[in-house]
Design an enzyme around this catalytic site. Structure first.
Site, short mmCIF file in Angstrom:
data_model
loop_
_atom_site.label_atom_id
_atom_site.label_comp_id
_atom_site.label_asym_id
_atom_site.label_seq_id
_atom_site.Cartn_x
_atom_site.Cartn_y
_atom_site.Cartn_z
N GLU A 176 0.32 4.29 7.79
CA GLU A 176 -1.02 4.42 7.20
C GLU A 176 -1.60 5.81 7.43
O GLU A 176 -2.30 6.36 6.58
CB GLU A 176 -1.96 3.36 7.78
CG GLU A 176 -1.59 1.93 7.44
CD GLU A 176 -1.69 1.64 5.95
OE1 GLU A 176 -0.85 2.18 5.20
OE2 GLU A 176 -2.57 0.88 5.54
N THR A 183 -6.61 6.39 -1.38
CA THR A 183 -7.43 6.04 -0.21
C THR A 183 -8.08 7.29 0.37
O THR A 183 -9.24 7.31 0.75
CB THR A 183 -6.57 5.35 0.86
OG1 THR A 183 -5.92 4.24 0.25
CG2 THR A 183 -7.40 4.85 2.02
#
Ligand code: ADP
Length: 306
Positions: A128, A181
């Site tokens: 991530e 994101t």
């Protein structure tokens, strides 16, 4: 066991009131991955289908997550990783998390499970970090543990699994526009007012309580977000109309999935979820935007061997 095929699930993070701390695992939406040992003493991504993603081990989240795991074990075992993407990158339903979680789950199993699924979360978070510049756990935790996960603390990392009321269903609309994101994080304000904070922690507490008591109406009322949603929803075509249509058709609540552009309607029961899904489909079909629509139960297991 030298080879494993896994289903790597999509996940819905944030859930309106739980920005960066709440996430949930989906059941029939996700990728497939095949991981096998090799005798080369090195890690390779040997195949990616369905998406154009980096094959370099240090640029693909699956590679980075497995490197973190192997380093912790001081192991130089080699692995070949095949990724068959069904979830598009930048979808907001945890595309990168699915690859990170699927890869560390399979490698850990092949190595005889030196780590628990909970311990794997920290390795998957390295993926991530690569994908979004932030090592958030609200997608990888539910992808590895199943159900709802709450991140009580990032330092030290403490993840709490929450109960799953039986009748919950997610309807997910993914308008096929890409929002990274990284970009949708950059538009969020870095400070909140006390008034906003009070509103948010009241709702998050109520949401958790409602999961324990299977109070579906309270779950719905808790799904509000005055901090991030007003800013991020601007990036999502027809957000307000979709919200209205979902609630008018009986959804418990509606919000942005992760960083968008996917949105979710949380529903009680299969027939209500179908009604909401059909209403969203009818509305979006007339717009000039391609989309994918999913109806899913909640996956209580997380990554699964297939
Ligand atoms: P999502 O919220 O759907 O995971 P992100 O924007 O967080 O989307 O992550 C996607 C980014 O991560 C893209 O830049 C993509 O190129 C990168 N990436 C690297 N490896 C992978 C992978 N195996 N699966 C998905 N995205 C990956």
């Amino acid at each position: 066991m030298d080879e494993l095929k896994v289903f790597a699930p999509a996940t819905v993070a944030n859930l309106s009131c739980g920005f960066d701390v709440l996430g949930c695992c989906l059941d029939n939406v996700g990728d497939e991955m095949i991981i096998r040992k090799n005798d080369l003493g090195k890690l390779r991504i040997t195949k990616i289908t369905g998406q154009d993603l980096p094959m370099e081990i240090d640029k693909n989240v699956a590679g980075v997550a497995v490197i973190a795991l192997l380093e912790a074990l001081e192991s130089n075992q080699g692995f070949d990783i095949e990724i068959h993407k069904k979830i598009k990158a930048g979808s907001g339903i945890g595309s990168s998390a699915a690859s990170s979680a699927g890869a560390v789950f399979a490698v850990n199993k092949i190595l005889g499970e030196p780590f628990s699924n909970k311990e794997l979360i920290a390795f998957a978070m390295q993926g991530e970090l690569l994908a979004s510049g932030n090592a958030h756990a609200d997608n990888v935790a539910p992808a590895l543990l199943g159900g709802f996960s709450l991140v009580r603390s990032y330092d030290p990392l403490e993840i709490i699994s929450l109960p799953v009321p039986d009748d919950l269903r997610f309807v997910i609309l993914h308008p096929l526009i890409e929002i990274k994101t990284r970009d949708s994080r950059s538009i969020i304000k870095q400070s909140v007012s006390l008034k906003q904070a009070i509103h948010q922690w009241g709702n998050l507490g109520a949401f958790v309580s409602a999961l324990y008591s299977s109070d579906y109406e309270l779950l719905g009322r808790s799904l509000t977000d005055e901090i991030v949603e007003p800013i991020r929803s601007i990036l999502i075509p027809y957000f307000d109309e979709l919200d209205k249509i979902s609630l008018e058709n009986g959804a418990l609540g509606f919000g942005i999935s992760g960083s968008g552009p996917s949105v979710f309607a949380l529903c009680k029961g299969e027939s209500n979820a179908l009604k909401v899904k059909n209403a969203i489909q009818e509305f979006y079909e007339n717009k000039d935007i391609d989309f994918e629509l999913h109806l899913s139960e909640i996956n209580k297991k997380g990554v699964k061997i297939v």
